[in-house]
Design a protein around this motif. Sequence first.
Motif, mmCIF file in Angstrom:
data_model
loop_
_atom_site.group_PDB
_atom_site.id
_atom_site.type_symbol
_atom_site.label_atom_id
_atom_site.label_comp_id
_atom_site.label_asym_id
_atom_site.label_seq_id
_atom_site.Cartn_x
_atom_site.Cartn_y
_atom_site.Cartn_z
ATOM 1 N N TYR A 2 0.828 -1.206 0.000
ATOM 2 C CA TYR A 2 0.000 0.000 0.000
ATOM 3 C C TYR A 2 0.863 1.257 0.000
ATOM 4 O O TYR A 2 0.519 2.256 -0.643
ATOM 5 C CB TYR A 2 -0.931 0.011 1.211
ATOM 6 C CG TYR A 2 -1.785 1.250 1.267
ATOM 7 C CD1 TYR A 2 -2.843 1.431 0.376
ATOM 8 C CD2 TYR A 2 -1.531 2.256 2.188
ATOM 9 C CE1 TYR A 2 -3.614 2.579 0.399
ATOM 10 C CE2 TYR A 2 -2.291 3.406 2.225
ATOM 11 C CZ TYR A 2 -3.343 3.557 1.331
ATOM 12 O OH TYR A 2 -4.101 4.715 1.357
ATOM 13 N N GLU A 3 1.978 1.210 0.695
ATOM 14 C CA GLU A 3 2.871 2.373 0.724
ATOM 15 C C GLU A 3 3.368 2.714 -0.674
ATOM 16 O O GLU A 3 3.428 3.888 -1.053
ATOM 17 C CB GLU A 3 4.056 2.090 1.654
ATOM 18 C CG GLU A 3 5.024 3.261 1.786
ATOM 19 C CD GLU A 3 6.182 2.958 2.721
ATOM 20 O OE1 GLU A 3 7.123 3.768 2.776
ATOM 21 O OE2 GLU A 3 6.154 1.908 3.386
ATOM 22 N N SER A 6 0.263 4.057 -2.762
ATOM 23 C CA SER A 6 -0.158 5.403 -2.394
ATOM 24 C C SER A 6 0.808 6.470 -2.884
ATOM 25 O O SER A 6 0.464 7.647 -2.956
ATOM 26 C CB SER A 6 -0.311 5.511 -0.875
ATOM 27 O OG SER A 6 0.925 5.284 -0.217
ATOM 28 N N SER A 13 -7.484 4.576 -0.426
ATOM 29 C CA SER A 13 -7.481 4.370 1.027
ATOM 30 C C SER A 13 -7.036 2.948 1.289
ATOM 31 O O SER A 13 -7.177 2.069 0.433
ATOM 32 C CB SER A 13 -8.872 4.603 1.617
ATOM 33 O OG SER A 13 -9.761 3.562 1.240
ATOM 34 N N THR A 159 -9.760 6.109 -8.247
ATOM 35 C CA THR A 159 -8.302 6.101 -8.202
ATOM 36 C C THR A 159 -7.703 6.427 -9.564
ATOM 37 O O THR A 159 -8.127 5.895 -10.584
ATOM 38 C CB THR A 159 -7.795 4.719 -7.759
ATOM 39 O OG1 THR A 159 -8.333 4.420 -6.461
ATOM 40 C CG2 THR A 159 -6.289 4.680 -7.697
#
Length: 232
Positions: A2-3, A6, A13, A159
């Motif tokens: 996720y890092e 993002s 989210s 997104t």
Amino acid sequence: MYEIYSGYYENISLELFCQDLGEKNGVFLVEDRSTKRVVGFSTMKTLHMKAGNRVVKGVFSGDTILEKEYWGNKALHVAFFFRMIREKLRHPFQPLFWLLISKGYKTYLLMANNFHNYYPSPERHCEKLEGLVDNYCERLFSDYYRAEKKILDFGDGYTHLKSDVAGITDDMRQRNVKINFFEQRNPTWERGTELPCIGEVSYSLILHYPFTLWKKLRRKTSETISAVPANN
């Protein structure tokens, strides 16, 4: 994971990311060989579709991201290729297809630069593959598929790539027919609309791809990352 995600996408989210990941049944983790740090990933899901009187298998690629400093590395390509061989050998006489939706031109080029028979293509139109695109989009994304335009529109809050990631310049449009074609087919890609694609995994592709990859890798002195499939 996720890092990394993002860092390149807007309107995301952790909750939505994990929800989407939970709907898949496989993931490729890409890691730096020296540090063992994860630097990218690609998710996948297998499904069956009807093509006339035959049942065919599709391998759907979901979120795919690689940190910018590793762009151009082929580790993920190789890992995915071997997974396709595995899927093909499981049912050698059943047609197999790669299913892909693309927010940006780099993802589209993964298919356009490596597959012999794929859709949509700037070189030729294939009604059979177009029908399979309709099939999986209506099955997986029925509320968002715009069949008349052949794109997926999830709305303005969906997104999308950050504005400084994988932009398309006039020079790129002029020099690369496939990039220009991608933008023509998905002119609103910057706000997150997706171009659904499909490529046929044939035995001729399986035999030819290693030679194509070998020629590309000869231009590099070494590979710095590797990709490992984390199976279901």
